[in-house]
Design a protein around this motif. Structure first.
Motif, PDB file in Angstrom:
ATOM      1  N   THR A  29     -10.234 -10.520  15.807  1.00 40.20           N
ATOM      2  CA  THR A  29     -10.476 -10.198  14.467  1.00 40.20           C
ATOM      3  C   THR A  29      -9.737  -9.195  13.693  1.00 40.20           C
ATOM      4  OG1 THR A  29     -12.507  -8.788  14.586  1.00 40.20           O
ATOM      5  CG2 THR A  29     -12.887 -11.291  14.710  1.00 40.20           C
ATOM      6  N   HIS A  30      -9.517  -8.117  14.410  1.00 47.27           N
ATOM      7  CA  HIS A  30      -8.679  -6.870  13.775  1.00 47.27           C
ATOM      8  C   HIS A  30      -7.101  -7.478  13.792  1.00 47.27           C
ATOM      9  CE1 HIS A  30     -11.412  -3.701  13.353  1.00 47.27           C
ATOM     10  NE2 HIS A  30     -12.191  -4.384  14.228  1.00 47.27           N
ATOM     11  N   ASN A  31      -6.714  -8.043  14.865  1.00 46.52           N
ATOM     12  CA  ASN A  31      -5.309  -8.681  15.009  1.00 46.52           C
ATOM     13  C   ASN A  31      -5.070  -9.618  13.335  1.00 46.52           C
ATOM     14  OD1 ASN A  31      -4.552  -7.449  16.921  1.00 46.52           O
ATOM     15  ND2 ASN A  31      -4.950  -9.070  18.418  1.00 46.52           N
ATOM     16  N   THR A  32      -6.007 -10.303  13.301  1.00 41.70           N
ATOM     17  CA  THR A  32      -6.311 -11.412  11.975  1.00 41.70           C
ATOM     18  C   THR A  32      -6.141 -10.547  10.909  1.00 41.70           C
ATOM     19  OG1 THR A  32      -7.195 -13.075  13.161  1.00 41.70           O
ATOM     20  CG2 THR A  32      -7.431 -12.904  10.836  1.00 41.70           C
ATOM     21  N   PHE A  33      -6.883  -9.418  10.733  1.00 41.33           N
ATOM     22  CA  PHE A  33      -6.782  -8.413   9.655  1.00 41.33           C
ATOM     23  C   PHE A  33      -5.481  -7.894   9.338  1.00 41.33           C
ATOM     24  CE2 PHE A  33      -7.501  -3.968   8.224  1.00 41.33           C
ATOM     25  CZ  PHE A  33      -7.753  -4.299   7.111  1.00 41.33           C
ATOM     26  N   PRO A  38      -0.229  -7.495   4.916  1.00 42.91           N
ATOM     27  CA  PRO A  38       1.195  -7.870   4.174  1.00 42.91           C
ATOM     28  C   PRO A  38       1.083  -9.140   3.212  1.00 42.91           C
ATOM     29  CG  PRO A  38       1.496  -8.314   6.492  1.00 42.91           C
ATOM     30  CD  PRO A  38       0.034  -7.780   6.234  1.00 42.91           C
ATOM     31  N   GLU A  39       0.281  -9.929   3.647  1.00 43.34           N
ATOM     32  CA  GLU A  39      -0.120 -11.192   2.852  1.00 43.34           C
ATOM     33  C   GLU A  39      -0.747 -11.057   1.500  1.00 43.34           C
ATOM     34  OE1 GLU A  39      -2.380 -14.097   5.202  1.00 43.34           O
ATOM     35  OE2 GLU A  39      -0.820 -14.321   6.928  1.00 43.34           O
ATOM     36  N   CYS A  97     -11.426  -6.194   6.241  1.00 45.10           N
ATOM     37  CA  CYS A  97     -11.537  -5.591   7.791  1.00 45.10           C
ATOM     38  C   CYS A  97     -12.626  -5.828   8.379  1.00 45.10           C
ATOM     39  CB  CYS A  97     -11.310  -3.922   7.333  1.00 45.10           C
ATOM     40  SG  CYS A  97     -11.249  -2.972   8.676  1.00 45.10           S
ATOM     41  N   PRO A  98     -12.756  -6.175   9.506  1.00 44.68           N
ATOM     42  CA  PRO A  98     -13.848  -6.588  10.361  1.00 44.68           C
ATOM     43  C   PRO A  98     -14.792  -5.337  10.585  1.00 44.68           C
ATOM     44  CG  PRO A  98     -11.961  -6.997  11.597  1.00 44.68           C
ATOM     45  CD  PRO A  98     -11.618  -6.416  10.406  1.00 44.68           C
ATOM     46  N   ALA A  99     -16.202  -5.584  10.296  1.00 45.35           N
ATOM     47  CA  ALA A  99     -17.082  -4.302  10.668  1.00 45.35           C
ATOM     48  C   ALA A  99     -18.402  -5.179  10.902  1.00 45.35           C
ATOM     49  CB  ALA A  99     -17.052  -3.243   9.755  1.00 45.35           C
TER      50      ALA A  99
END
Length: 117
Positions: A29-33, A38-39, A97-99
């Motif tokens: 999930t952090h890699n996805t974030f 940049p998108e 951001c995942p939390a």
């Protein structure tokens, strides 16, 4: 563009009970974030996961103690540094951001060469 810190506060117990495959899912999930930044027109300039609060050493008024300063349910467990157009843009990024067991905080990073603080 200005720099902003995104602080990730979560309940450390969430990770103490997370199995290895759960940790892999958190990392994903952090890699996805980080790919979404940049998108959205921002850029990632730094960040890190922090070791558990049990490894913290706190210094207050010259006294050194083991452990975190505050005894709270949620603790600072990681951060990102992003470049964004303004605070609204940084908040737009931070919302992704995942939390899962806490939340995030966004703060501008002060440029000491131009700051009146």
């Amino acid at each position: 563009m200005s720099q902003f810190a995104i602080f990730i506060y979560q309940d450390p117990a969430y990770f103490e009970t997370t199995p290895p495959e759960g940790w892999a899912a958190v990392v994903e999930t952090h890699n996805t974030f980080t790919k979404q930044i940049p998108e959205l027109g921002g850029s990632l300039t730094g960040g890190a996961a922090l070791a558990p609060t049990t490894t913290a050493t706190t210094i207050k008024d010259g006294t050194v103690t083991d452990g975190p300063f505050a005894d709270t349910k949620e603790a600072l467990l990681g951060y990102y540094v992003v470049e964004a157009r303004d605070l609204d843009h940084a908040v737009e990024i931070a919302k992704l951001c995942p939390a899962p067991s806490g939340g995030v905080e966004v703060r501008p990073i002060v440029d000491p060469s131009t700051s009146p603080f």
